[in-house]
Write a protein that holds these residues in place. Structure first.
Motif, mmCIF file in Angstrom:
data_model
loop_
_atom_site.group_PDB
_atom_site.id
_atom_site.type_symbol
_atom_site.label_atom_id
_atom_site.label_comp_id
_atom_site.label_asym_id
_atom_site.label_seq_id
_atom_site.Cartn_x
_atom_site.Cartn_y
_atom_site.Cartn_z
ATOM 1 N N ARG A 177 -5.894 6.259 -2.377
ATOM 2 C CA ARG A 177 -4.940 5.663 -3.318
ATOM 3 C C ARG A 177 -5.623 5.122 -4.570
ATOM 4 N NH1 ARG A 177 -0.553 4.846 -5.845
ATOM 5 N NH2 ARG A 177 0.513 2.852 -5.799
ATOM 6 N N TRP A 228 0.819 -1.215 0.000
ATOM 7 C CA TRP A 228 0.000 0.000 0.000
ATOM 8 C C TRP A 228 0.855 1.268 0.000
ATOM 9 C CZ3 TRP A 228 -3.625 -2.800 -1.326
ATOM 10 C CH2 TRP A 228 -3.956 -3.968 -0.649
ATOM 11 N N VAL A 272 -6.720 4.187 2.431
ATOM 12 C CA VAL A 272 -5.984 3.713 1.250
ATOM 13 C C VAL A 272 -6.938 3.491 0.084
ATOM 14 C CG1 VAL A 272 -4.649 1.787 0.325
ATOM 15 C CG2 VAL A 272 -4.111 2.693 2.584
ATOM 16 N N CYS A 309 -5.649 -3.407 3.939
ATOM 17 C CA CYS A 309 -6.034 -2.263 3.102
ATOM 18 C C CYS A 309 -7.093 -1.444 3.851
ATOM 19 C CB CYS A 309 -6.572 -2.754 1.761
ATOM 20 S SG CYS A 309 -6.915 -1.439 0.587
#
Length: 272
Positions: A73, A22, A69, A65
């Motif tokens: 992301r 990550w 994130v 996760c």
């Protein structure tokens, strides 16, 4: 981008970088589709055998996760949305089943918790029978309803999983399913205890202990339930007059473990 797992496109699987999965990559903007493609390539071997996006969501949760994130992301609103995107990108591929193990050479790591749980449960039942023989009769007769409720618990957990948009939402639904099944079982035993004149306190505490332990074992969490029951059996054997209290404490610990360990979506894809 081709994402066939284990095929000729090994360059896509070479995207497994020597850094945390990550970790931020400054070459990709937040929510960039290429970022999701790279993640799909990295997890292709694990995503390909999945038969539902929820299995991918369980994988992401197990990999750590977080919601930040997922949104920052990968540009998705939650882990289930990201899981659906990954599931659509990777073709289905199912591995060849492993060779059947020799049944005459059991795995002691897997079989030992079941044996320990059975021994501990036997000690608790014998101690209860010495105090109240009718308690053992009621427990024996209730085996059928207990197993049916375990079956329904597994089915209702799947319904809760399908109707949950977040891991926290599933945990609440799972706690409600657990409370419904355990409460129904204990109400049945309470009626039987009143009918036979058996002491309801000790009977209900023991029944809750045995049922929650069996539930954890059925979902693949055998070691915690075996450990708690072993401690309870040893304590009750030393202090037999404290059997109701010991079983009540064990039942509370087992219920907490069931909510904590089995309240995670991926726990329901690794059942035994």
């Amino acid at each position: 981008m081709a994402l066939e797992p284990g095929g000729a496109e090994q360059d896509t699987l070479a995207l497994r970088l020597a850094r945390p999965r990550w970790a931020k990559d400054d070459t990709q903007g937040p929510g960039d589709e290429d970022t999701v493609d790279r993640l799909a390539a990295e997890l292709a071997d694990h995503i390909a055998p999945a038969v539902h996006p929820y299995e991918v969501a369980a994988l992401l949760e197990a990999e750590g996760c977080t919601a930040d994130v997922v949104s920052g992301r990968y540009g998705h609103r939650d882990v289930f949305s990201l899981a659906s995107a990954l599931y659509e990108r990777v073709p289905r591929a199912f591995p060849t089943p492993a060779a059947t193990a020799d049944l005459w050479r059991p795995d002691t790591v897997r079989s030992l918790p079941g044996g320990l749980l059975g021994l501990a449960a036997g000690v608790l039942v014998v101690l209860a029978g010495l105090r109240d023989p009718y308690a053992v009769i009621v427990l024996t007769v209730s085996v059928g309803p207990a197993e049916w409720l375990l079956y329904r618990c597994r089915g209702w957990s799947g319904v809760a999983l399908r109707h949950s948009a977040t891991p926290a939402g599933f945990r609440w639904r799972w706690a409600a399913v657990l409370g419904r099944c355990l409460g129904g079982y204990l109400l049945l035993l309470l009626a039987a205890a009143l009918l036979t004149g058996s002491g309801p306190a000790a009977l209900l505490a023991l029944a809750a202990t045995l049922w929650t332990a069996r539930l954890s074992q059925a979902f693949g969490a055998a070691w915690p339930s075996a450990g708690i029951c072993a401690v309870a059996a040893a304590t009750a054997a030393t202090l037999p007059h404290r059997l109701p209290l010991v079983c009540a404490v064990a039942a509370l610990c087992l219920t907490g473990c069931a909510i904590g360990l089995l309240g995670r979506p991926f726990s329901h894809f690794t059942t035994t």
